[in-house]
Design an enzyme around this catalytic site. Structure first.
Site, PDB file in Angstrom:
ATOM      1  N   ASP A  39      42.547  41.539  42.062  1.00 37.66           N
ATOM      2  CA  ASP A  39      43.029  40.940  43.304  1.00 37.66           C
ATOM      3  C   ASP A  39      41.854  40.213  43.950  1.00 37.66           C
ATOM      4  OD1 ASP A  39      44.853  40.290  45.284  1.00 37.66           O
ATOM      5  OD2 ASP A  39      44.502  42.109  46.439  1.00 37.66           O
ATOM      6  N   GLU A  41      40.429  38.651  47.942  1.00 39.79           N
ATOM      7  CA  GLU A  41      40.608  38.445  49.379  1.00 39.79           C
ATOM      8  C   GLU A  41      39.884  37.161  49.740  1.00 39.79           C
ATOM      9  OE1 GLU A  41      42.631  40.244  50.854  1.00 39.79           O
ATOM     10  OE2 GLU A  41      42.689  42.122  49.719  1.00 39.79           O
ATOM     11  N   ASP A  96      45.648  33.742  43.921  1.00 39.88           N
ATOM     12  CA  ASP A  96      44.511  34.313  43.198  1.00 39.88           C
ATOM     13  C   ASP A  96      44.109  33.409  42.038  1.00 39.88           C
ATOM     14  OD1 ASP A  96      44.379  36.855  44.687  1.00 39.88           O
ATOM     15  OD2 ASP A  96      46.305  37.250  43.743  1.00 39.88           O
ATOM     16  N   TYR A 162      41.112  49.385  52.392  1.00 41.60           N
ATOM     17  CA  TYR A 162      42.351  48.593  52.327  1.00 41.60           C
ATOM     18  C   TYR A 162      42.324  47.666  51.112  1.00 41.60           C
ATOM     19  CZ  TYR A 162      45.406  44.612  53.387  1.00 41.60           C
ATOM     20  OH  TYR A 162      46.328  43.612  53.307  1.00 41.60           O
ATOM     21  N   ASP A 166      44.741  47.777  47.028  1.00 38.11           N
ATOM     22  CA  ASP A 166      45.549  46.743  46.378  1.00 38.11           C
ATOM     23  C   ASP A 166      45.459  46.799  44.858  1.00 38.11           C
ATOM     24  OD1 ASP A 166      46.665  45.761  48.656  1.00 38.11           O
ATOM     25  OD2 ASP A 166      45.312  44.067  48.879  1.00 38.11           O
TER      26      ASP A 166
END
Length: 383
Positions: A39, A41, A96, A162, A166
């Site tokens: 993943d 961010e 992504d 957090y 994911d």
């Protein structure tokens, strides 16, 4: 007898990766596995490209939170993305994929997207990650840090946890869904659709066609479209060069107004609603581009944009296709997975073209969808 799943029974734990050596170690370890969860961010408010803040990697043993700000040798990670023996698992992967392509010039291959898998398992279209975790594991994910500025440093323990969640939950989710998918006949179709996501990302956008994305372009005549084409191409290239979102260069509606009304002075641009900064920075360039059209042969002007919805056959043909699609759809697959309204319109547009490009058929005539698309095409040709 229920099978124990460590990720569901334990909170996410992670390691922050901030050095080239640590990145090399975790990538080597991850490549020993058959599948890893990935993943990213990022932040994207005023920029053309996403700005990467964090990469999350989980290999089934360790979650690694990779800080791109402190690493300058990403070759081990690029090798991981390209490793043909390692399946990369993502959820709702389109953004992504853009991050990986922009920063590393490498897409994750092979790749499986759990959102795509969910659609084939009749769990809903574009289902969110938290909803899937709740469905399979009866677990509510904390989304409290979802509005984090991922470019800020330091990131708090809560924000990092957090981010770790994911991928911590993504790998067991993938395994559970793979088990369910193995009971269906749609495994190869899922792989086909995931590969299609990669192919779409690889196709570079043509700046010559940027004008087609501007609202109400269809209202312009060929001369006006030529002006818009030059303006939109320039804006697209300018946005890429300055890494600035398109509308932060010049707003789309302002380009349309300039193309329509052919202003000859910067003062006119202001009267039309252009901002003072747009005129100050780009006003002269906009007028120069509009003036260039005088030197372009009319035969080179773009064709008028014909809207499919304006075709008198459109409404009844769409209803016919939706009806026939429903009849063709197998009981174990939602009809919208085969084709939504957009895909049916693409088939109509291609079918009704005077000179259609056989080398670039619509999605409904490609891959696993072809067996459903061909009878729809036949019905459309006889309509």
């Amino acid at each position: 007898m229920s099978i124990s799943i460590k990720e569901i029974e334990n909170a996410p734990h992670f390691r922050l990766i901030t050095t080239n050596q640590a990145l090399d170690e975790v990538c080597r370890q991850a490549r020993q596995q058959r599948a890893v969860a990935l993943d990213t961010e990022f932040v994207r408010t005023r920029t053309f490209y996403p700005r990467l803040g964090l990469i999350q990697l989980y290999d089934g043993e360790q979650v690694s939170l990779i800080d791109p700000n402190q690493i300058d040798d990403f070759s081990p990670f690029v090798a991981l993305l390209a490793d043909p023996s390692l399946c990369k698992v993502l959820h709702a992967s389109s953004e992504d994929l853009e991050v990986f392509q922009h920063y590393f010039q490498q897409l994750p291959r092979p790749m499986m997207d759990t959102q795509v898998m969910a659609s084939f398992l009749n769990l809903g279209h574009s289902l969110g990650f938290a909803a899937l975790i709740k469905h399979y594991f009866q677990l509510e994910l904390d989304k409290g840090a979802s509005r984090t500025d991922w470019l800020a440093r330091p990131l708090s323990e809560n924000q990092l946890r957090y981010a770790a969640a994911d991928v911590w939950y993504l790998l067991p989710l993938y395994r559970r869904m793979q088990t369910a998918l193995a009971q269906t006949r749609w495994q190869s179709a899922v792989q086909n659709d995931c590969e299609s996501l990669l192919h779409k990302r690889e196709r570079s956008k043509d700046s010559d066609k940027a004008y087609l994305a501007i609202a109400n372009a269809w209202r312009l005549d060929r001369l006006e479209l030529m002006r818009l084409k030059l303006l939109a191409k320039w804006r697209y290239q300018e946005a890429m060069k300055r890494d600035l979102a398109l509308n932060f260069v010049v707003k789309s509606e302002h380009l349309w107004l300039a193309a329509k009304h052919h202003p000859k002075h910067t003062s006119t641009l202001l009267e039309m609603g252009f901002s003072s900064s747009e005129v100050r920075i780009h006003g002269k360039k906009i007028l120069q581009l509009i003036d260039q059209v005088k030197r372009i042969d009319e035969q080179a002007f773009p064709p008028l944009i014909e809207r499919l919805a304006d075709d008198p056959r459109y409404r009844s043909a769409l209803k016919m296709l939706q009806r026939e699609l429903k009849a063709l759809t197998p009981p174990d697959l939602p009809a919208e997975v085969i084709a939504g309204k957009k895909a049916l319109e693409e088939l109509m547009r291609w079918c009704w073209q005077a000179e259609r490009d056989e080398a670039q058929p619509p999605e409904l005539l490609c891959g696993w969808r072809r067996e459903f698309g061909l009878p729809l095409l036949a019905s459309l040709q006889n309509f």
